[in-house]
Enzyme design. Sequence first.
Site, PDB file in Angstrom:
ATOM      1  N   THR A 164       0.823  -1.214   0.000  1.00 56.64           N
ATOM      2  CA  THR A 164       0.000   0.000   0.000  1.00 56.64           C
ATOM      3  C   THR A 164       0.851   1.255   0.000  1.00 56.64           C
ATOM      4  OG1 THR A 164      -1.755  -1.158   1.199  1.00 56.64           O
ATOM      5  CG2 THR A 164      -1.848   1.244   1.172  1.00 56.64           C
ATOM      6  N   TYR A 165       1.753   1.356   0.966  1.00 61.84           N
ATOM      7  CA  TYR A 165       2.587   2.554   1.071  1.00 61.84           C
ATOM      8  C   TYR A 165       3.485   2.710  -0.152  1.00 61.84           C
ATOM      9  CZ  TYR A 165       5.975   5.897   2.898  1.00 61.84           C
ATOM     10  OH  TYR A 165       6.786   6.995   3.065  1.00 61.84           O
ATOM     11  N   GLY A 166       4.144   1.632  -0.552  1.00 63.53           N
ATOM     12  CA  GLY A 166       5.058   1.698  -1.691  1.00 63.53           C
ATOM     13  C   GLY A 166       4.376   2.128  -2.968  1.00 63.53           C
ATOM     14  N   THR A 168       1.806   4.087  -3.215  1.00 61.46           N
ATOM     15  CA  THR A 168       1.515   5.525  -3.181  1.00 61.46           C
ATOM     16  C   THR A 168       2.763   6.345  -3.487  1.00 61.46           C
ATOM     17  OG1 THR A 168       1.914   5.769  -0.782  1.00 61.46           O
ATOM     18  CG2 THR A 168      -0.326   5.185  -1.486  1.00 61.46           C
ATOM     19  N   LYS A 169       3.901   5.923  -2.969  1.00 61.29           N
ATOM     20  CA  LYS A 169       5.113   6.696  -3.205  1.00 61.29           C
ATOM     21  C   LYS A 169       5.606   6.535  -4.645  1.00 61.29           C
ATOM     22  CE  LYS A 169       5.535   8.853   0.613  1.00 61.29           C
ATOM     23  NZ  LYS A 169       5.431  10.331   0.638  1.00 61.29           N
TER      24      LYS A 169
END
Length: 286
Positions: A164-166, A168-169
Site C-alpha cells: 500500500t505505502y510503496g 503511493t510513493k
Amino acid sequence: MSTAPSAEGRVVVVTGGTRGIGLGLAGELLERGCRVVVCGRSAGSVEAAVERLAARAPGGADSVLGHVADVTDRPSLAALRDAAVARFGRVDVWINNAGLSAPRRPLPEVPADVAEAVVRTNVLGVVHGSAVALETMGGQPEGGWIWNMEGFGSGGQMQPGMTTYGATKRGVSYLTASLVKETKGSPVKVGFLSPGIVATDLLVDDYDGQPEAFERARKIFNILGDRVETVTPWLAEQVLGARKHGAKVAWLTRPKAMGRFLTAGFRSRDIFAPTTAVPERDEAVA
C-alpha cells in the site's frame, strides 16, 4: 527570466509540518530566515507545533503561521494557501510532506479504511497540494518551487508488507516527473525530495503489534537510517539552494547505503534512542 527571492524572508508552506520530518524541516527553514506556514489535522497539533517553531525562529512568532487543513480536500488546501498569502503576501516554496503509512502486513490484512486513508493522503494530498501551489505560483512574477516527498517504493523498491505505502510513493514519483514536464518553461519549478530512512513515529507505527519484526528491522534501520535532526538541516539547505528545474534531493543515495553497510561493523548507532547530544552529521551526497 524571473529572479527567485533570497532564502531570507522566503515564504514556505510545509504540509504535515506538525511532527516528524515536516516539523524538523520547518524549524530548519525558520533558522535560515524563512517565514514558514505549517498545517496539521487538529487545532491542538497545530498550536503545539507553532509554539515549538516560534522558539526556533529568529523572528519569533511573527515568522510562523499554523493552519488546520485536510490535505485530501482541495478547498481546505486552498484555504491554507489563502491564509499564507494573507499573512505573508505570497508563497515561494510549497513542500508536500504530509503522509501516512500502513502497517507492514500482507495486503488482505490491511483494513480497507486504512488503505484508503493512506492512498488519499499520500497521493491525493500531493495532487491537491501541487494544484493549489501551481495556481498560486503561476500568477507570481517570481514563480516558486514545489517539492514532493518521496519514500519507499519511489524508486521501484518492493518488499512484502509494503504494498500500500510503496504504491503511493511510486505514484508520487510519477506525478512529480509529470509535473516537471508540465511546468517546463513556466516560472514554477518542481523537485523531488527524498529524506531516506528517518526515525519518526510513522516508521515505528508500521510495526505496531509486531515487536519481533521491528527488532529484526531495527538492525537495518540503525545502519541506513538517521534522526530527524541529522537529515533536516541538509534538506533545508538543498531546498533553499536549488536552481535546476526537476532537481532531485536525495539523502540516502546508493553509494552512501553501500558505504554504511561496509562500515557497519565499526559503528555503533541507535537512531531510536532518546538523546540530547549534538546531532550526528553524516556525509551529504546529492
